[in-house]
Design a protein around this motif. Structure first.
Motif, PDB file in Angstrom:
ATOM      1  N   ALA A 151       0.832  -1.206   0.000  1.00 30.47           N
ATOM      2  CA  ALA A 151       0.000   0.000   0.000  1.00 30.47           C
ATOM      3  C   ALA A 151       0.867   1.257   0.000  1.00 30.47           C
ATOM      4  CB  ALA A 151      -0.921  -0.003   1.220  1.00 30.47           C
ATOM      5  N   MET A 152       0.293   2.357  -0.449  1.00 31.42           N
ATOM      6  CA  MET A 152       1.038   3.612  -0.512  1.00 31.42           C
ATOM      7  C   MET A 152       1.405   4.122   0.875  1.00 31.42           C
ATOM      8  SD  MET A 152       1.674   4.381  -3.618  1.00 31.42           S
ATOM      9  CE  MET A 152       2.189   6.090  -3.443  1.00 31.42           C
ATOM     10  N   ASP A 153       0.656   3.720   1.880  1.00 32.46           N
ATOM     11  CA  ASP A 153       0.962   4.182   3.231  1.00 32.46           C
ATOM     12  C   ASP A 153       1.818   3.176   4.005  1.00 32.46           C
ATOM     13  OD1 ASP A 153      -0.896   2.218   3.513  1.00 32.46           O
ATOM     14  OD2 ASP A 153      -2.313   3.366   4.731  1.00 32.46           O
ATOM     15  N   ASN A 154       2.372   2.169   3.302  1.00 34.58           N
ATOM     16  CA  ASN A 154       3.250   1.211   3.960  1.00 34.58           C
ATOM     17  C   ASN A 154       4.500   1.927   4.467  1.00 34.58           C
ATOM     18  OD1 ASN A 154       5.668  -0.867   3.789  1.00 34.58           O
ATOM     19  ND2 ASN A 154       3.799  -2.078   4.016  1.00 34.58           N
ATOM     20  N   ARG A 155       4.914   1.585   5.665  1.00 37.44           N
ATOM     21  CA  ARG A 155       6.018   2.298   6.301  1.00 37.44           C
ATOM     22  C   ARG A 155       7.358   2.057   5.619  1.00 37.44           C
ATOM     23  NH1 ARG A 155       7.633   1.801  12.768  1.00 37.44           N
ATOM     24  NH2 ARG A 155       9.408   3.276  12.712  1.00 37.44           N
ATOM     25  N   TYR A 156       7.565   0.832   5.085  1.00 37.42           N
ATOM     26  CA  TYR A 156       8.879   0.468   4.561  1.00 37.42           C
ATOM     27  C   TYR A 156       8.948   0.465   3.033  1.00 37.42           C
ATOM     28  CZ  TYR A 156       9.435  -1.041   9.394  1.00 37.42           C
ATOM     29  OH  TYR A 156       9.476  -1.088  10.763  1.00 37.42           O
ATOM     30  N   LEU A 157       7.905  -0.036   2.372  1.00 39.03           N
ATOM     31  CA  LEU A 157       7.928  -0.151   0.910  1.00 39.03           C
ATOM     32  C   LEU A 157       6.648   0.432   0.315  1.00 39.03           C
ATOM     33  CD1 LEU A 157       9.292  -3.803   0.668  1.00 39.03           C
ATOM     34  CD2 LEU A 157      10.583  -1.715   0.189  1.00 39.03           C
ATOM     35  N   PRO A 158       6.424   1.718   0.453  1.00 39.20           N
ATOM     36  CA  PRO A 158       5.176   2.314  -0.035  1.00 39.20           C
ATOM     37  C   PRO A 158       5.041   2.230  -1.556  1.00 39.20           C
ATOM     38  CG  PRO A 158       6.763   4.015   0.573  1.00 39.20           C
ATOM     39  CD  PRO A 158       7.329   2.711   1.038  1.00 39.20           C
ATOM     40  N   GLY A 159       3.924   1.628  -2.011  1.00 41.19           N
ATOM     41  CA  GLY A 159       3.630   1.571  -3.441  1.00 41.19           C
ATOM     42  C   GLY A 159       4.464   0.598  -4.237  1.00 41.19           C
ATOM     43  N   VAL A 160       5.195  -0.282  -3.568  1.00 38.46           N
ATOM     44  CA  VAL A 160       6.104  -1.196  -4.270  1.00 38.46           C
ATOM     45  C   VAL A 160       5.358  -2.455  -4.701  1.00 38.46           C
ATOM     46  CG1 VAL A 160       8.111  -2.707  -3.975  1.00 38.46           C
ATOM     47  CG2 VAL A 160       8.190  -0.355  -3.151  1.00 38.46           C
ATOM     48  N   ASN A 198       8.384   0.260  -8.463  1.00 38.47           N
ATOM     49  CA  ASN A 198       7.459   1.261  -7.945  1.00 38.47           C
ATOM     50  C   ASN A 198       7.143   2.225  -9.083  1.00 38.47           C
ATOM     51  OD1 ASN A 198       6.074   3.338  -6.670  1.00 38.47           O
ATOM     52  ND2 ASN A 198       7.348   3.284  -4.836  1.00 38.47           N
ATOM     53  N   ILE A 199       5.941   2.121  -9.629  1.00 41.00           N
ATOM     54  CA  ILE A 199       5.558   2.966 -10.765  1.00 41.00           C
ATOM     55  C   ILE A 199       4.433   3.924 -10.384  1.00 41.00           C
ATOM     56  CG2 ILE A 199       6.265   1.260 -12.469  1.00 41.00           C
ATOM     57  CD1 ILE A 199       3.335   0.448 -12.746  1.00 41.00           C
ATOM     58  N   ARG A 200       4.132   4.001  -9.085  1.00 39.53           N
ATOM     59  CA  ARG A 200       3.019   4.848  -8.654  1.00 39.53           C
ATOM     60  C   ARG A 200       3.465   6.146  -7.982  1.00 39.53           C
ATOM     61  NH1 ARG A 200      -0.500   0.883  -5.181  1.00 39.53           N
ATOM     62  NH2 ARG A 200       1.518  -0.152  -4.846  1.00 39.53           N
ATOM     63  N   SER A 201       4.763   6.304  -7.833  1.00 45.87           N
ATOM     64  CA  SER A 201       5.264   7.528  -7.234  1.00 45.87           C
ATOM     65  C   SER A 201       5.118   8.693  -8.210  1.00 45.87           C
ATOM     66  CB  SER A 201       6.731   7.362  -6.839  1.00 45.87           C
ATOM     67  OG  SER A 201       7.273   8.580  -6.403  1.00 45.87           O
ATOM     68  N   SER A 202       4.900   9.867  -7.703  1.00 47.68           N
ATOM     69  CA  SER A 202       4.707  11.041  -8.556  1.00 47.68           C
ATOM     70  C   SER A 202       6.019  11.676  -8.982  1.00 47.68           C
ATOM     71  CB  SER A 202       3.850  12.081  -7.825  1.00 47.68           C
ATOM     72  OG  SER A 202       4.488  12.479  -6.612  1.00 47.68           O
ATOM     73  N   ASN A 203       7.131  11.312  -8.342  1.00 50.06           N
ATOM     74  CA  ASN A 203       8.400  11.964  -8.700  1.00 50.06           C
ATOM     75  C   ASN A 203       9.574  11.013  -8.891  1.00 50.06           C
ATOM     76  OD1 ASN A 203       8.906  11.251  -6.042  1.00 50.06           O
ATOM     77  ND2 ASN A 203       8.511  13.323  -5.269  1.00 50.06           N
ATOM     78  N   PHE A 204       9.409   9.725  -8.551  1.00 49.70           N
ATOM     79  CA  PHE A 204      10.515   8.792  -8.731  1.00 49.70           C
ATOM     80  C   PHE A 204       9.960   7.392  -9.008  1.00 49.70           C
ATOM     81  CE2 PHE A 204      13.722   5.852  -6.713  1.00 49.70           C
ATOM     82  CZ  PHE A 204      14.646   5.952  -7.746  1.00 49.70           C
TER      83      PHE A 204
END
Length: 528
Positions: A151-160, A198-204
């Motif tokens: 999940a995007m709010d995961n503490r360690y691997l958000p959106g992975v 991770n293809i859901r990040s807005s900047n990386f």
């Protein structure tokens, strides 16, 4: 109980091979027989963005131009659908077919989802009787895949997105057009792959993959291990982006003439992308590649523009380098002489392409384009030294052609997919390079008038080509027509009739190796 039935059938596929002498390779789907390649569930295409090229959904000009890949033609379905799409329509299935040539074909899959994770299992077995002397074939394959989406709010691997895949494949057949038609070849392959992205990040955006493939042919004293590592990073800013990718492959090879030889391939790409007025994107950069002491550096450039709502255009200049391992070549031609070559390194120069794509809401899309490139070592197959065992030679040649696609997406009127490819591949003496048909087309139409019935009609056409560089030996063209009929007669049971190569044409992709003639298959599908 349903799960037990499915795993019983899967186990039967993997462990009940009692007569290896009669087993062989499964034909490539649709390309050769037209079977199963277009079994699609009804889906709804996502609504396209008004300027889709800026969201990376624009169809990039990755045309299937490999000259030695004779029987591969761009698959419209592969661009829009994945094998796991069936997960959304059933938890698992088992298909069983019997036909005049097919004795039998069994295919099964099972999907299990828990939380944000999914396990996928696939198993297939196919046996063909000898339609010509010693042409019987057998194929057995299995695959296990684990996917996890954080999940995007995961503490360690958000959106992975993370995936692990393991596969096994066994192909058995005879070199029935060689001087010794009883010569049996058994290709065993074991694959493993790890991927994180991770293809859901807005900047990386980033992706990393590690893959290993081991292949063995005991009768030819051949084995190959191919280890690959690749990575991609993409930094996104308001009006520009920086993209970098790297791929490293290490090949360990053993055959009759080579013992424990290692070959390494490295490819690096880097691009700077600029967005102009939210209507145009320009990328420029370079490609660097190296195999042993063979090095190449070339600039690259591409541009995409939104002409109107749903109408986009592109132009691209991107020379390419291609490293072909022995397993890569066997995937293109299973009759390749594995002792004739360790690897092939192809440099495609002056690679230029341009085209347009039009999407109308969710109903249909049309795309077309032109491509052109040249190569000083253009590869082609020949069996002049050893009949029925193909090796790769090369020549100074150029390739130019057109590609046109039309996709009418699923609706109450059915779905229609068509592709047309026209190309001219010639050497400096104006001879056509072997095994390159000038005209190829594919048409597929599917209709489900109600919940009980479904009908598929498809056609594939190849024009004639040549089997030698002097253009003295011609291979006739063919039209491969097929029809599939499905009837759902119970909640979990479906009857199937498939007619392949309806015109009973003599189909040759490689000289003297005839593909499967007309076949009728009766089958049943059990879904979970």
């Amino acid at each position: 109980m349903k799960i037990l039935i499915l795993f019983f059938v899967t186990s039967l596929l993997l462990f009940s091979q009692d007569e290896p002498a009669r087993q062989n390779v499964e034909l490539p789907e649709f390309v050769i027989t037209g079977r199963d390649a277009f079994e699609l569930p009804t889906v709804v295409k996502d609504k396209p963005d008004p300027i889709s090229l800026l969201n990376e959904s624009f169809l990039k000009p990755n045309f299937p131009l490999d000259v030695i890949d004779v029987d591969e033609f761009s698959d419209p379905l592969a661009k829009n659908f994945a094998k796991e799409d069936s997960f959304y329509f059933h938890q698992g299935k088992v298909d069983f077919y019997l036909g005049y040539n097919t004795i039998p074909k069994i295919s099964s899959n099972y999907f299990y989802q828990f939380g944000r994770s999914k396990l996928s299992f696939f198993a297939d077995a196919n046996q063909l009787r000898a339609y010509e002397n010693n042409s019987n074939r057998f194929n057995l394959s299995s695959l296990v895949k684990f996917d996890n989406n954080f999940a995007m709010d995961n503490r360690y691997l958000p959106g992975v997105d993370l995936s692990l895949t393991g596969g096994y494949n066994l192909d058995q057949f005879r070199m029935f057009a060689s001087a010794d038609p009883t010569y049996r070849r058994s290709i065993t392959s074991v694959d493993g792959k790890f991927n994180v992205k991770n293809i859901r990040s807005s900047n990386f955006i980033y992706s990393f993959s590690a893959e290993n493939n081991y292949s063995q042919i005991s009768a030819d004293s051949f084995s190959e291990n191919l280890f690959s590592v690749s990575g991609l990073t993409k930094f996104l800013f308001p009006n520009f982006e920086i993209i970098s990718s790297v791929m490293f492959q290490s090949q360990s090879l053993d055959n009759v003439f080579i013992q424990n030889k290692t070959n390494n391939f490295l490819e690096i790409n880097s691009d700077l992308g600029l967005t102009l007025y939210s209507l145009m994107k320009i990328r420029f950069g370079f490609e660097f590649s190296r195999v042993d002491t063979n090095t190449r550096f070339t600039p690259t450039l591409e541009a995409t523009i939104a002409i109107d709502k749903g109408l986009n255009a592109f132009v691209k200049y991107k020379p390419e380098s291609e490293f072909l391992s022995v397993k890569n070549i066997l995937n293109k031609n299973r009759f390749f002489d594995v002792n004739s070559l360790g690897y092939f390194f192809n440099k495609k120069s002056s690679y230029l392409s341009f085209g347009v794509k039009y999407e109308y809401q969710t109903m249909f899309e049309v795309s077309g384009g032109f491509f052109s490139y040249s190569s000083l070592n253009y590869p082609y197959f020949t069996d002049v030294k050893r009949k029925g065992f193909f090796e790769i030679l090369n020549t100074d040649a150029s390739n130019a052609g057109l590609l046109l696609n039309f996709h009418f997406h699923p609706s109450k009127f059915g779905s229609l997919y068509t592709e047309l490819k026209i190309e001219d591949v010639r050497d400096t003496a104006n001879n056509k390079v072997p095994y390159n048909p000038a005209f190829m087309s594919k048409i597929f139409y599917s209709l489900s008038p109600n919940e009980k019935w479904k009908f598929d009609v498809g056609m594939k056409y190849f024009s004639s080509s040549y089997a030698d560089i002097k253009n003295e030996v011609e291979i006739s063209g063919f039209t491969n027509l097929f029809i599939n009929v499905y009837y759902n007669f119970a909640n979990n049971l479906e009857a199937m009739i498939k007619l392949n190569n309806l015109l009973n044409q003599k189909i040759y992709f490689y000289k003297d190796y005839r593909e499967e003639p007309f076949d009728i298959l009766l089958g049943v599908r059990y879904t979970l």
